[in-house]
Structures are given as C-alpha cells and as structure tokens.
Design a protein around this motif. Structure first.
Motif, PDB file in Angstrom:
ATOM      1  N   THR A   1       5.653  10.467   2.322  1.00  0.00           N
ATOM      2  CA  THR A   1       4.946   9.146   1.458  1.00  0.00           C
ATOM      3  C   THR A   1       5.252   8.007   2.023  1.00  0.00           C
ATOM      4  O   THR A   1       6.444   7.598   2.266  1.00  0.00           O
ATOM      5  CB  THR A   1       5.374   9.220  -0.015  1.00  0.00           C
ATOM      6  OG1 THR A   1       5.147  10.564  -0.641  1.00  0.00           O
ATOM      7  CG2 THR A   1       4.925   8.027  -0.666  1.00  0.00           C
ATOM      8  N   LEU A   2       4.194   7.176   2.557  1.00  0.00           N
ATOM      9  CA  LEU A   2       4.174   6.062   3.039  1.00  0.00           C
ATOM     10  C   LEU A   2       4.140   4.708   2.320  1.00  0.00           C
ATOM     11  O   LEU A   2       3.341   4.763   1.120  1.00  0.00           O
ATOM     12  CB  LEU A   2       3.019   5.753   4.310  1.00  0.00           C
ATOM     13  CG  LEU A   2       3.287   6.201   5.365  1.00  0.00           C
ATOM     14  CD1 LEU A   2       1.977   6.491   6.106  1.00  0.00           C
ATOM     15  CD2 LEU A   2       4.260   5.839   6.354  1.00  0.00           C
ATOM     16  N   ARG A   3       4.948   3.761   2.311  1.00  0.00           N
ATOM     17  CA  ARG A   3       5.074   2.603   1.493  1.00  0.00           C
ATOM     18  C   ARG A   3       4.882   1.296   2.536  1.00  0.00           C
ATOM     19  O   ARG A   3       5.818   1.406   3.503  1.00  0.00           O
ATOM     20  CB  ARG A   3       6.106   2.350   0.822  1.00  0.00           C
ATOM     21  CG  ARG A   3       5.927   1.335  -0.271  1.00  0.00           C
ATOM     22  CD  ARG A   3       6.758   1.313  -1.490  1.00  0.00           C
ATOM     23  NE  ARG A   3       8.070   0.917  -1.068  1.00  0.00           N
ATOM     24  CZ  ARG A   3       8.660  -0.418  -0.894  1.00  0.00           C
ATOM     25  NH1 ARG A   3       7.926  -1.222  -1.287  1.00  0.00           N
ATOM     26  NH2 ARG A   3       9.905  -0.500  -0.549  1.00  0.00           N
TER      27      ARG A   3
ATOM     28  N   GLU B   1       8.752   2.211   4.161  1.00  0.00           N
ATOM     29  CA  GLU B   1       9.031   3.612   4.141  1.00  0.00           C
ATOM     30  C   GLU B   1       8.446   4.513   4.250  1.00  0.00           C
ATOM     31  O   GLU B   1       7.057   4.571   4.262  1.00  0.00           O
ATOM     32  CB  GLU B   1       9.294   3.782   2.514  1.00  0.00           C
ATOM     33  CG  GLU B   1      10.495   2.928   1.967  1.00  0.00           C
ATOM     34  CD  GLU B   1      10.786   3.053   0.218  1.00  0.00           C
ATOM     35  OE1 GLU B   1       9.948   3.800  -0.427  1.00  0.00           O
ATOM     36  OE2 GLU B   1      11.397   2.159  -0.190  1.00  0.00           O
ATOM     37  N   GLY B   2       8.951   5.870   4.879  1.00  0.00           N
ATOM     38  CA  GLY B   2       8.009   6.943   5.077  1.00  0.00           C
ATOM     39  C   GLY B   2       7.667   7.220   6.588  1.00  0.00           C
ATOM     40  O   GLY B   2       7.988   6.096   7.347  1.00  0.00           O
TER      41      GLY B   2
ATOM     42  N   ALA C   1       0.839  -1.194  -0.158  1.00  0.00           N
ATOM     43  CA  ALA C   1       0.049   0.081  -0.117  1.00  0.00           C
ATOM     44  C   ALA C   1       0.926   1.206   0.000  1.00  0.00           C
ATOM     45  O   ALA C   1       1.982   1.173   0.678  1.00  0.00           O
ATOM     46  CB  ALA C   1      -0.826   0.048   1.102  1.00  0.00           C
ATOM     47  N   SER C   2       0.328   2.208  -0.438  1.00  0.00           N
ATOM     48  CA  SER C   2       0.904   3.497  -0.526  1.00  0.00           C
ATOM     49  C   SER C   2       0.270   4.768  -0.230  1.00  0.00           C
ATOM     50  O   SER C   2      -1.040   4.652  -0.570  1.00  0.00           O
ATOM     51  CB  SER C   2       1.959   3.815  -1.709  1.00  0.00           C
ATOM     52  OG  SER C   2       1.168   3.861  -2.694  1.00  0.00           O
ATOM     53  N   VAL C   3       0.446   5.561   0.702  1.00  0.00           N
ATOM     54  CA  VAL C   3      -0.315   6.905   0.854  1.00  0.00           C
ATOM     55  C   VAL C   3       0.842   7.994   0.887  1.00  0.00           C
ATOM     56  O   VAL C   3       1.719   8.023   1.325  1.00  0.00           O
ATOM     57  CB  VAL C   3      -0.837   6.635   2.271  1.00  0.00           C
ATOM     58  CG1 VAL C   3      -1.749   8.266   2.605  1.00  0.00           C
ATOM     59  CG2 VAL C   3      -1.766   5.418   2.496  1.00  0.00           C
ATOM     60  N   PRO C   4       0.451   8.980  -0.070  1.00  0.00           N
ATOM     61  CA  PRO C   4       0.973  10.217  -0.436  1.00  0.00           C
ATOM     62  C   PRO C   4       1.330  11.194   0.752  1.00  0.00           C
ATOM     63  O   PRO C   4       0.432  11.246   1.541  1.00  0.00           O
ATOM     64  CB  PRO C   4       0.439  10.927  -1.588  1.00  0.00           C
ATOM     65  CG  PRO C   4      -0.505   9.945  -2.258  1.00  0.00           C
ATOM     66  CD  PRO C   4      -0.720   9.017  -1.122  1.00  0.00           C
TER      67      PRO C   4
ATOM     68  N   GLY D   1     -13.059  -5.113  13.309  1.00  0.00           N
ATOM     69  CA  GLY D   1     -13.803  -4.252  14.092  1.00  0.00           C
ATOM     70  C   GLY D   1     -13.520  -2.883  14.486  1.00  0.00           C
ATOM     71  O   GLY D   1     -14.067  -2.079  15.143  1.00  0.00           O
ATOM     72  N   GLN D   2     -12.134  -2.955  14.414  1.00  0.00           N
ATOM     73  CA  GLN D   2     -11.346  -1.673  14.995  1.00  0.00           C
ATOM     74  C   GLN D   2     -11.217  -0.629  13.904  1.00  0.00           C
ATOM     75  O   GLN D   2     -10.818  -0.802  12.762  1.00  0.00           O
ATOM     76  CB  GLN D   2      -9.938  -1.936  15.648  1.00  0.00           C
ATOM     77  CG  GLN D   2      -9.327  -1.002  16.283  1.00  0.00           C
ATOM     78  CD  GLN D   2      -9.935  -0.729  17.691  1.00  0.00           C
ATOM     79  OE1 GLN D   2     -10.337  -1.740  18.645  1.00  0.00           O
ATOM     80  NE2 GLN D   2     -10.315   0.382  17.825  1.00  0.00           N
ATOM     81  N   PHE D   3     -11.997   0.380  14.057  1.00  0.00           N
ATOM     82  CA  PHE D   3     -11.737   1.607  13.207  1.00  0.00           C
ATOM     83  C   PHE D   3     -10.231   2.142  13.149  1.00  0.00           C
ATOM     84  O   PHE D   3      -9.841   1.881  14.133  1.00  0.00           O
ATOM     85  CB  PHE D   3     -12.552   2.786  13.773  1.00  0.00           C
ATOM     86  CG  PHE D   3     -13.954   3.010  13.373  1.00  0.00           C
ATOM     87  CD1 PHE D   3     -14.479   3.312  12.154  1.00  0.00           C
ATOM     88  CD2 PHE D   3     -14.968   2.498  14.330  1.00  0.00           C
ATOM     89  CE1 PHE D   3     -15.541   3.080  11.640  1.00  0.00           C
ATOM     90  CE2 PHE D   3     -16.260   2.647  13.891  1.00  0.00           C
ATOM     91  CZ  PHE D   3     -16.753   3.049  12.667  1.00  0.00           C
ATOM     92  N   HIS D   4      -9.919   2.233  11.884  1.00  0.00           N
ATOM     93  CA  HIS D   4      -8.450   2.869  11.754  1.00  0.00           C
ATOM     94  C   HIS D   4      -8.293   3.552  10.563  1.00  0.00           C
ATOM     95  O   HIS D   4      -9.197   3.807   9.489  1.00  0.00           O
ATOM     96  CB  HIS D   4      -7.529   1.557  11.662  1.00  0.00           C
ATOM     97  CG  HIS D   4      -7.731   0.554  10.616  1.00  0.00           C
ATOM     98  ND1 HIS D   4      -9.034  -0.215  10.673  1.00  0.00           N
ATOM     99  CD2 HIS D   4      -7.164   0.295   9.368  1.00  0.00           C
ATOM    100  CE1 HIS D   4      -9.049  -0.960   9.542  1.00  0.00           C
ATOM    101  NE2 HIS D   4      -8.058  -0.530   8.790  1.00  0.00           N
ATOM    102  N   ASP D   5      -7.075   4.461  10.538  1.00  0.00           N
ATOM    103  CA  ASP D   5      -6.674   5.186   9.393  1.00  0.00           C
ATOM    104  C   ASP D   5      -5.395   5.355   9.350  1.00  0.00           C
ATOM    105  O   ASP D   5      -4.659   5.160  10.529  1.00  0.00           O
ATOM    106  CB  ASP D   5      -7.523   6.532   9.309  1.00  0.00           C
ATOM    107  CG  ASP D   5      -7.486   7.441  10.495  1.00  0.00           C
ATOM    108  OD1 ASP D   5      -6.628   7.253  11.430  1.00  0.00           O
ATOM    109  OD2 ASP D   5      -8.269   8.265  10.530  1.00  0.00           O
ATOM    110  N   ILE D   6      -4.524   5.711   8.583  1.00  0.00           N
ATOM    111  CA  ILE D   6      -3.309   6.068   8.430  1.00  0.00           C
ATOM    112  C   ILE D   6      -3.003   7.301   7.658  1.00  0.00           C
ATOM    113  O   ILE D   6      -3.465   7.608   6.578  1.00  0.00           O
ATOM    114  CB  ILE D   6      -2.474   4.813   8.187  1.00  0.00           C
ATOM    115  CG1 ILE D   6      -0.804   5.162   8.276  1.00  0.00           C
ATOM    116  CG2 ILE D   6      -2.476   4.816   6.484  1.00  0.00           C
ATOM    117  CD1 ILE D   6       0.131   3.981   8.287  1.00  0.00           C
TER     118      ILE D   6
END
Length: 117
Positions: free
Chosen positions: A98-100, A63-64, A39-42, A88-93
């Motif tokens: 930039t994350l990989r 990375e990131g 997964a990647s998140v800019p 069942g656990q709410f989550h976000d990142i």
C-alpha cells in the motif's frame, strides 16, 4: 492564516482511481496556483494511465513500495522518493505494498485536466 489538518479532510476518488484527501486546494482554501493532497493506492492496485495538459505534478512517497510509470520508463519507488511528472506526460503508479504519498499540482488538480489514452 489558513491551517488545514489532514484528519479533517474527507477522501474522494480521482478520475485515475487513486484515493485522495485534499490538504490545501481550491475547495478548502483561497488557493490560486497549486494544490496539495495525500494519495493512497492499495497493494496490488494501479492508477489508470493518464496525463494532465496543464498541471505539473510532484509525488513524494511517504509509505509503501511501488512502480512508477512515466512515459515509456518505469522505476521502483519507495519512501523518500520524489517524482516529477511534467504536464502532458502519461503516468501511472502501481502499488506493490500500500502506497501513501503527497501529490502537489500546479495549477491545482482538477478532474477536467485529467486525460486518458
């Protein structure tokens, strides 16, 4: 023997907004009980807060730098960190840079098992 190379996998966007390249899952191998993806998140972006009713997830940061939100807790994360996300656990990142990361799901990831607030 099934061998998949990451470079041959086409990216897609998950329901939470992250960019994913499936490494091994039901779409490219006879997988029954888990999935593995990159997964990647800019930088400056965040995935939409969500949960999975069935899937237990692991994130492994390659990375990131960023901030992992899990339930009511947040924590800074970076390379080498492994994060357990129970079903069942709410989550976000949120990506500071930039994350990989690798994302493992059991049972395998599906859009149908992704729920929002």
């Amino acid at each position: 023997m099934i061998v998949q190379n990451l470079s041959s996998q086409k990216p897609f966007t998950t329901k939470d907004g992250s960019q994913i390249r499936s490494i091994l899952d039901r779409t490219n191998a006879p997988v029954a009980n888990q999935s593995l993806a990159e997964a990647s998140v800019p930088a400056g972006c965040v995935t939409q807060r969500h949960y999975h009713k069935l899937s237990e997830e692991f994130y492994f940061i390659l990375e990131g730098e960023g901030e992992m939100g899990l339930g009511e807790e947040t924590r800074q994360v970076g390379p080498g960190d492994a994060i357990l996300i129970p079903p069942g656990q709410f989550h976000d990142i949120r990506a500071t840079t930039t994350l990989r990361f690798l994302c493992c799901c059991a049972p395998p990831y599906s859009h149908e098992d992704t729920y929002f607030e």
